[in-house]
Design an enzyme around this catalytic site. Structure first.
Site, PDB file in Angstrom:
ATOM      1  N   TYR A 286     -47.395  -0.380-116.115  1.00 47.74           N
ATOM      2  CA  TYR A 286     -48.294  -1.402-116.304  1.00 47.74           C
ATOM      3  C   TYR A 286     -49.787  -0.914-117.044  1.00 47.74           C
ATOM      4  O   TYR A 286     -50.107  -1.568-118.231  1.00 47.74           O
ATOM      5  CB  TYR A 286     -49.152  -1.953-114.977  1.00 47.74           C
ATOM      6  CG  TYR A 286     -50.275  -2.674-115.073  1.00 47.74           C
ATOM      7  CD1 TYR A 286     -49.993  -4.124-115.630  1.00 47.74           C
ATOM      8  CD2 TYR A 286     -51.235  -2.421-114.831  1.00 47.74           C
ATOM      9  CE1 TYR A 286     -51.244  -4.679-115.740  1.00 47.74           C
ATOM     10  CE2 TYR A 286     -52.689  -3.051-114.962  1.00 47.74           C
ATOM     11  CZ  TYR A 286     -52.369  -4.277-115.333  1.00 47.74           C
ATOM     12  OH  TYR A 286     -53.357  -4.978-115.448  1.00 47.74           O
TER      13      TYR A 286
ATOM     14  N   SER B 272     -57.318  -3.891-119.058  1.00 48.43           N
ATOM     15  CA  SER B 272     -57.776  -3.249-117.863  1.00 48.43           C
ATOM     16  C   SER B 272     -58.152  -2.066-117.772  1.00 48.43           C
ATOM     17  O   SER B 272     -58.073  -1.152-118.616  1.00 48.43           O
ATOM     18  CB  SER B 272     -56.246  -3.086-116.947  1.00 48.43           C
ATOM     19  OG  SER B 272     -56.206  -2.412-115.898  1.00 48.43           O
TER      20      SER B 272
ATOM     21  N   LYS C 137     -50.994  -2.247-121.392  1.00 52.36           N
ATOM     22  CA  LYS C 137     -52.252  -2.483-121.638  1.00 52.36           C
ATOM     23  C   LYS C 137     -52.979  -1.467-122.948  1.00 52.36           C
ATOM     24  O   LYS C 137     -53.435  -1.910-123.652  1.00 52.36           O
ATOM     25  CB  LYS C 137     -53.401  -2.399-120.471  1.00 52.36           C
ATOM     26  CG  LYS C 137     -52.917  -3.450-119.425  1.00 52.36           C
ATOM     27  CD  LYS C 137     -53.031  -4.957-119.918  1.00 52.36           C
ATOM     28  CE  LYS C 137     -52.669  -5.992-118.710  1.00 52.36           C
ATOM     29  NZ  LYS C 137     -52.701  -7.065-119.506  1.00 52.36           N
TER      30      LYS C 137
END
Length: 341
Positions: A151, A126, A155
């Site tokens: 989040y 991402s 990644k």
């Protein structure tokens, strides 16, 4: 023809990627625990392609089930790993859940994959790994800054795990695709985004507001240093994102990679503000959207859009669908699922 394992293959991006893989003639096996997806997506994939992919309901946190899966599937040519939780706001509220669900599952998968002959791996990464980038557009060489959310951190950690593993395992070939903001749905309206509960992402909240499921859309802040004061993102049609995964995996299978760990930005190369996305929706739907500006949301960066030159030149991939087309397809999908319900 490749035999491809797609984890999270009934999810939003996963299902569209399964469609593109099958339309290119590849055989697909899907793993999904259905925690944020629906078994009905399998029917949608089958309607589009005429082929029902093999499906196993399996949780990657379950080592025993995962070991058993690979015992029965020793002819996998490549893995595309989508299975993860992905909402920025939710991750701020539930950090431990995100670390368990996104990081431990990757480790479990890699441990089993290392026992296989073919170890070609596409990682769903991402643009959040860049944090608040210094300049636009963002290139793959931009510094990896402190993550703005758990989040985003999962990644970053995922890429670090993969990079470190490729250093000691020459058989493992990894491409991490750092995509920006996938939106839209398949033009057939057979598959699309199915958020559980209240949507965490902009476009499904727009379409749910327009259809009457939500009373009003909240625009989180209009005091950012942008032209209209709202956040800017690189919104890319989900079908373009799906096609990038197919191209990237085919490149690994053909041994065309220049190193065992590579990263590519997947975006349009153009930033659009929240207001511009709303205006695009109003254009394609011929209706006004009920929205209200509210306070900023934790974890949001001001601006993020991609430099896609590396993906264009090396992968030979480029996005082709417009913001208006993405909003049109998202709206057709919303109307279809509400009609069926």
């Amino acid at each position: 023809m490749m035999k491809v394992l797609v984890t999270g293959g009934l999810g939003y991006i996963g299902s569209h990627t399964v469609v593109e893989l099958q339309q290119e003639g590849h055989e697909v096996v899907i793993i999904d625990n259905l925690s944020n997806s629906s078994i009905e997506v399998l029917d949608g994939i089958t309607k589009i392609t005429g082929i029902q992919p093999e499906f196993e309901e399996l949780d990657l946190r379950d080592n025993f089930e995962l070991k058993d899966f690979f015992k029965h599937h020793q002819d996998i040519d490549g893995v595309i790993h989508f299975a993860a939780s992905k909402a920025v706001g939710e991750s701020v509220e539930k950090p431990l859940f995100y670390y368990q669900n996104n990081v431990s599952t990757l480790i479990n998968l890699l441990q089993e994959l290392q026992k296989q002959k073919q170890q070609n791996f596409i990682f769903s990464s991402s643009c959040t790994v860049y944090g608040e980038a210094d300049k636009m557009p963002i290139t793959e060489n931009a510094p990896i800054k402190l993550a703005q959310s758990p989040y985003g951190n999962t990644k970053q950690i995922g890429e670090e795990i993969l990079r470190d593993t490729t250093k000691i395992n020459n058989d493992l070939k990894v491409t991490a695709l750092r995509y920006f903001n996938p939106i839209g749905a398949h033009s057939s309206a057979h598959i699309g985004e199915l958020p559980q509960g209240v949507p965490q992402n902009l476009v499904p909240y727009i379409t749910q507001t327009a259809i009457g499921l939500r009373e009003q859309l909240s625009v989180f802040g209009n005091d950012y240093p942008t032209e209209d004061g709202t956040c800017i993102r690189d919104y890319i049609h989900v079908v373009d994102v799906a096609k990038a995964h197919v191209v990237a995996l085919e490149r690994l299978i053909k041994h065309q990679q220049t190193s065992n760990f590579e990263v590519f930005n997947i975006g349009t190369g153009k930033g659009s503000s929240v207001i511009e996305v709303i205006e695009a929706f109003e254009r394609v739907s011929n209706q006004k959207l009920n929205y209200k500006v509210v306070e900023r949301r934790a974890g949001d960066v001001t601006s993020a859009y991609a430099d896609t030159i590396k993906a264009n030149n090396i992968l030979g991939w480029t996005s082709s669908l417009t913001l208006d087309e993405a909003m049109r397809d998202a709206w057709q999908w919303e109307k279809k699922i509400r009609k069926n319900n």
